[in-house]
Design an enzyme around this catalytic site. Structure first.
Site, PDB file in Angstrom:
ATOM      1  N   ASP A 192       0.808  -1.160   0.129  1.00  0.00           N
ATOM      2  CA  ASP A 192       0.069  -0.078  -0.070  1.00  0.00           C
ATOM      3  C   ASP A 192       0.788   1.424  -0.180  1.00  0.00           C
ATOM      4  O   ASP A 192       0.560   2.310   0.393  1.00  0.00           O
ATOM      5  CB  ASP A 192      -0.817   0.070   1.185  1.00  0.00           C
TER       6      ASP A 192
ATOM      7  N   GLU B 109      -0.286  -9.237  -1.148  1.00  0.00           N
ATOM      8  CA  GLU B 109      -0.807  -8.685   0.213  1.00  0.00           C
ATOM      9  C   GLU B 109      -1.906  -7.679  -0.023  1.00  0.00           C
ATOM     10  O   GLU B 109      -2.091  -6.461   0.337  1.00  0.00           O
ATOM     11  CB  GLU B 109       0.304  -7.633   1.148  1.00  0.00           C
TER      12      GLU B 109
ATOM     13  N   GLU C 178      -2.180   4.860   3.185  1.00  0.00           N
ATOM     14  CA  GLU C 178      -2.069   3.630   2.909  1.00  0.00           C
ATOM     15  C   GLU C 178      -3.398   2.894   2.667  1.00  0.00           C
ATOM     16  O   GLU C 178      -3.590   2.129   1.746  1.00  0.00           O
ATOM     17  CB  GLU C 178      -1.344   2.635   3.972  1.00  0.00           C
TER      18      GLU C 178
ATOM     19  N   HIS D 234       7.032   4.961  12.818  1.00  0.00           N
ATOM     20  CA  HIS D 234       7.286   5.840  11.635  1.00  0.00           C
ATOM     21  C   HIS D 234       5.696   6.253  10.723  1.00  0.00           C
ATOM     22  O   HIS D 234       6.008   7.099   9.858  1.00  0.00           O
ATOM     23  CB  HIS D 234       7.894   5.037  10.479  1.00  0.00           C
TER      24      HIS D 234
ATOM     25  N   ARG E  41       2.768   8.201   9.230  1.00  0.00           N
ATOM     26  CA  ARG E  41       2.810   9.485   8.902  1.00  0.00           C
ATOM     27  C   ARG E  41       1.462  10.119   9.724  1.00  0.00           C
ATOM     28  O   ARG E  41       1.514  11.459  10.105  1.00  0.00           O
ATOM     29  CB  ARG E  41       2.162   9.757   7.452  1.00  0.00           C
TER      30      ARG E  41
ATOM     31  N   HIS F  49      13.614   5.143  12.241  1.00  0.00           N
ATOM     32  CA  HIS F  49      13.415   5.185  10.744  1.00  0.00           C
ATOM     33  C   HIS F  49      14.084   6.705  10.363  1.00  0.00           C
ATOM     34  O   HIS F  49      14.252   7.633  10.959  1.00  0.00           O
ATOM     35  CB  HIS F  49      11.751   5.446  10.811  1.00  0.00           C
TER      36      HIS F  49
HETATM   37  C1  UD1 Z   1       6.809   4.998   3.451  1.00  0.00           C
HETATM   38  C2  UD1 Z   1       5.537   4.429   2.914  1.00  0.00           C
HETATM   39  C3  UD1 Z   1       4.815   3.690   4.140  1.00  0.00           C
HETATM   40  C4  UD1 Z   1       5.437   2.581   4.694  1.00  0.00           C
HETATM   41  C5  UD1 Z   1       6.730   3.238   5.167  1.00  0.00           C
HETATM   42  C6  UD1 Z   1       7.623   1.996   5.311  1.00  0.00           C
HETATM   43  C7  UD1 Z   1       4.068   5.894   1.578  1.00  0.00           C
HETATM   44  C8  UD1 Z   1       3.325   7.184   1.241  1.00  0.00           C
HETATM   45  N1  UD1 Z   1       4.631   5.507   2.759  1.00  0.00           N
HETATM   46  O1  UD1 Z   1       6.485   5.851   4.446  1.00  0.00           O
HETATM   47  O2  UD1 Z   1       3.569   2.960   3.538  1.00  0.00           O
HETATM   48  O3  UD1 Z   1       4.739   2.128   5.688  1.00  0.00           O
HETATM   49  O4  UD1 Z   1       7.478   3.762   3.746  1.00  0.00           O
HETATM   50  O5  UD1 Z   1       8.848   2.529   6.190  1.00  0.00           O
HETATM   51  O6  UD1 Z   1       4.303   5.254   0.567  1.00  0.00           O
HETATM   52  N2  UD1 Z   1      14.203   8.529   3.995  1.00  0.00           N
HETATM   53  C9  UD1 Z   1      15.438   8.295   4.081  1.00  0.00           C
HETATM   54  N3  UD1 Z   1      16.105   7.276   3.504  1.00  0.00           N
HETATM   55  C10 UD1 Z   1      15.398   6.288   3.479  1.00  0.00           C
HETATM   56  C11 UD1 Z   1      14.075   6.343   3.743  1.00  0.00           C
HETATM   57  C12 UD1 Z   1      13.565   7.444   3.894  1.00  0.00           C
HETATM   58  O7  UD1 Z   1      16.339   9.564   4.354  1.00  0.00           O
HETATM   59  O8  UD1 Z   1      15.944   4.988   3.037  1.00  0.00           O
HETATM   60  C13 UD1 Z   1      13.470   9.894   4.407  1.00  0.00           C
HETATM   61  C14 UD1 Z   1      13.452  10.859   3.326  1.00  0.00           C
HETATM   62  O9  UD1 Z   1      13.749  12.018   3.731  1.00  0.00           O
HETATM   63  C15 UD1 Z   1      12.293  10.733   2.514  1.00  0.00           C
HETATM   64  C16 UD1 Z   1      11.535  10.354   3.948  1.00  0.00           C
HETATM   65  O10 UD1 Z   1      12.146   9.718   4.731  1.00  0.00           O
HETATM   66  O11 UD1 Z   1      11.542  11.667   1.991  1.00  0.00           O
HETATM   67  C17 UD1 Z   1      10.139   9.756   3.760  1.00  0.00           C
HETATM   68  O12 UD1 Z   1      10.198   8.679   3.057  1.00  0.00           O
HETATM   69  P1  UD1 Z   1       8.516   7.963   2.513  1.00  0.00           P
HETATM   70  O13 UD1 Z   1       8.945   6.960   1.552  1.00  0.00           O
HETATM   71  O14 UD1 Z   1       8.026   9.123   1.382  1.00  0.00           O
HETATM   72  O15 UD1 Z   1       7.741   8.031   3.599  1.00  0.00           O
HETATM   73  P2  UD1 Z   1       7.918   6.977   4.881  1.00  0.00           P
HETATM   74  O16 UD1 Z   1       7.258   7.724   6.125  1.00  0.00           O
HETATM   75  O17 UD1 Z   1       9.209   6.372   4.811  1.00  0.00           O
HETATM   76  N1  UDP Z   2      12.722  -3.384   9.588  1.00  0.00           N
HETATM   77  C1  UDP Z   2      14.139  -3.572   9.342  1.00  0.00           C
HETATM   78  N2  UDP Z   2      15.155  -2.840  10.018  1.00  0.00           N
HETATM   79  C2  UDP Z   2      14.620  -1.938  11.055  1.00  0.00           C
HETATM   80  C3  UDP Z   2      13.168  -1.836  11.268  1.00  0.00           C
HETATM   81  C4  UDP Z   2      12.381  -2.841  10.581  1.00  0.00           C
HETATM   82  O1  UDP Z   2      14.685  -4.385   8.624  1.00  0.00           O
HETATM   83  O2  UDP Z   2      15.249  -1.221  11.833  1.00  0.00           O
HETATM   84  C5  UDP Z   2      11.966  -4.452   8.876  1.00  0.00           C
HETATM   85  C6  UDP Z   2      11.219  -5.485   9.629  1.00  0.00           C
HETATM   86  O3  UDP Z   2      11.776  -6.467  10.081  1.00  0.00           O
HETATM   87  C7  UDP Z   2       9.942  -5.417   8.940  1.00  0.00           C
HETATM   88  C8  UDP Z   2       9.708  -4.026   8.015  1.00  0.00           C
HETATM   89  O4  UDP Z   2      11.049  -3.665   8.205  1.00  0.00           O
HETATM   90  O5  UDP Z   2       9.781  -6.580   7.980  1.00  0.00           O
HETATM   91  C9  UDP Z   2       8.802  -3.131   8.427  1.00  0.00           C
HETATM   92  O6  UDP Z   2       9.075  -1.767   7.886  1.00  0.00           O
HETATM   93  P1  UDP Z   2       8.371  -0.682   8.308  1.00  0.00           P
HETATM   94  O7  UDP Z   2       8.091  -0.713   9.735  1.00  0.00           O
HETATM   95  O8  UDP Z   2       9.299   0.581   7.865  1.00  0.00           O
HETATM   96  O9  UDP Z   2       7.144  -0.607   7.307  1.00  0.00           O
HETATM   97  P2  UDP Z   2       5.621  -1.000   7.436  1.00  0.00           P
HETATM   98  O10 UDP Z   2       5.638  -2.517   7.608  1.00  0.00           O
HETATM   99  O11 UDP Z   2       5.015  -0.339   8.527  1.00  0.00           O
HETATM  100  O12 UDP Z   2       5.018  -0.545   6.347  1.00  0.00           O
END
Ligand code: UD1
Ligand code: UDP
Length: 374
Positions: A99, A121, A135, A216, A218, A248
């Site tokens: 999602d 999923e 999501e 993490h 939003r 995160h």
């Molecule tokens: C995203 C997904 C969320 C998922 C989550 C898992 C959307 C809208 N959100 O949220 O559904 O549960 O990932 O973790 O698709 N950033 C880094 N490095 C990284 C990753 C993120 O610096 O490797 C920072 C960046 O500033 C980026 C921000 O995090 O702009 C947000 O990343 P984004 O993928 O937009 O949203 P998440 O909150 O990570």
């Molecule tokens: N995870 C990881 N390292 C971390 C935190 C989480 O590898 O420091 C893994 C965890 O095992 C799970 C997935 O990341 O499989 C969950 O990701 P996240 O919580 O970012 O996203 P969500 O599942 O809420 O979309």
């Protein structure tokens, strides 16, 4: 032999990569398929951690993460970027997972080209478009036109049927996260050095019960994150626990957690762990405090109680099985439920029964066969 079915797997964030890698491995091994991988780079560092451990080299990497990206800019870039890859690859199927913005945009770009979409999923629903946000709407969009829906559980399949989706396209497969967990556990058994970096923390916190924390979402930004930080500070005031919190990389999470929790004796704020080390954290912890989706699925499989810091969950199976409990983002509630599990042995044991409502680790095989038949 007939022409292989060309499948383009599209993903971009850490959890998608974890849930996709066993599927990509299987498609690559299977002569019936021509497997291609497009990563959006919606996440960068956290995506790369998974690609590396799973040894996946994408055919396309859009590398489009921007610091603190907005949903509209991200979605626009995803749609046009993935669209170009589809025009080049012309796959028979596009496969997306879950999602995220990448999943929704990848599916939409495929739909615009009349390429059928397979959704891994499928069918998770909280029933609330604001929790989790965005999501809940992302997955409903994908579900509204996907041709194949790989539902992890009967509950998810039933949610799709209630939305009048053709049952012929719905397959109950289990969640590939359990396949991934089995794979990583076997890897660590073969090569223990993959997961030794927590040793210093384990020594520092020896004799204390470890609580693993992730956060993490939003919809929790702002007040929710502040309340979570407040709860962590209060729980960490106990001298018999220690919290390990891989933070995160989203700046909206880091800002609050660093400001509120840095320097506390019983709290280790650490960088995101790669998957083997996160599996190690799940192994050594007494319980998990999380707002993550994936962690709600993994922890019960390992018999670790999960307190879910969300108002609703699209994964009711864990709550129904008694291994997960919704505690919202009210600091008093989080502290009270955590203390209850720490102080009441019977309450802890009732939640820590190893149970796995999310799959048997064979989801990938079922998905691959369904793809081959279509
Ligand atoms: C995203 C997904 C969320 C998922 C989550 C898992 C959307 C809208 N959100 O949220 O559904 O549960 O990932 O973790 O698709 N950033 C880094 N490095 C990284 C990753 C993120 O610096 O490797 C920072 C960046 O500033 C980026 C921000 O995090 O702009 C947000 O990343 P984004 O993928 O937009 O949203 P998440 O909150 O990570
Ligand atoms: N995870 C990881 N390292 C971390 C935190 C989480 O590898 O420091 C893994 C965890 O095992 C799970 C997935 O990341 O499989 C969950 O990701 P996240 O919580 O970012 O996203 P969500 O599942 O809420 O979309």
């Amino acid at each position: 032999m007939s022409t292989p079915i060309k499948i383009l797997s599209v993903f971009g964030t850490r959890p998608e990569a974890i849930k996709f890698f066993p599927l990509v491995h299987a498609l690559e091994r299977d002569e019936r398929f021509d497997s291609r991988v497009c990563v959006s780079g919606q996440h960068r560092g956290m995506l790369d951690q998974v690609l590396e451990i799973a040894n996946i080299v994408p055919d396309h990497d859009l590398d489009l993460m921007q610091p603190d990206q907005t949903l509209d800019a991200l979605t626009a870039n995803l749609l046009t970027g993935i669209g170009k890859v589809l025009d080049k690859e012309k796959p028979d199927w596009v496969m997306v997972q879950g999602d995220t913005a990448t999943a929704m945009s990848g599916a939409l770009a495929a739909y615009y080209r009349k390429i059928p979409v397979a959704h891994v999923e499928a069918g998770l629903r909280s029933g609330n478009i604001h929790h989790p946000w965005p999501e809940e709407v992302n997955r409903k969009i994908v579900g509204s036109f996907a041709a194949l829906h790989f539902a992890p559980t009967e509950t998810a399949a039933n949610a799709l049927k209630r939305e009048a989706i053709d049952p012929a396209g719905i397959h109950v497969t289990g969640n590939t996260v359990i396949d991934a967990l089995h794979w990583i556990t076997a890897q660590i058994e073969q090569k223990p050095e993959l997961a030794t970096n927590l040793a210093d923390l384990e020594t520092r916190f020896s004799g204390k019960r470890i609580i693993g924390v992730t956060s993490h979402r939003r919809e929790n930004f702002g007040g929710g994150m502040e309340a979570i930080a407040d709860a962590i500070r209060r729980i960490a005031a106990r001298d018999d626990v220690a919290m390990i919190f891989p933070v995160h990389l989203n700046p909206n999470v880091r800002k609050v957690m660093n400001a509120e929790l840095e320097g506390l004796d019983n709290v280790a704020l650490i960088e995101p762990l790669d998957y083997p080390h996160f599996a190690r954290l799940l192994d050594i912890c007494t319980l998990m405090l999380t707002d993550s989706g994936g962690v709600q699925e993994e922890a019960p499989a390992l018999g670790k109680p999960v307190l879910v810091m969300r108002e609703t969950t699209e994964r009711p199976e864990g709550v129904e099985a008694g291994t997960a409990k919704l505690v919202g983002t009210d600091a008093d509630m989080i502290v009270a439920e955590c203390n209850r599990l720490l102080d009441d042995q019977a309450a802890y044991e009732a939640m820590s029964q190893s149970h796995n409502p999310f799959g048997d680790g064979q989801a990938v095989g079922r998905i691959v066969e369904a793809l081959a038949e279509n």
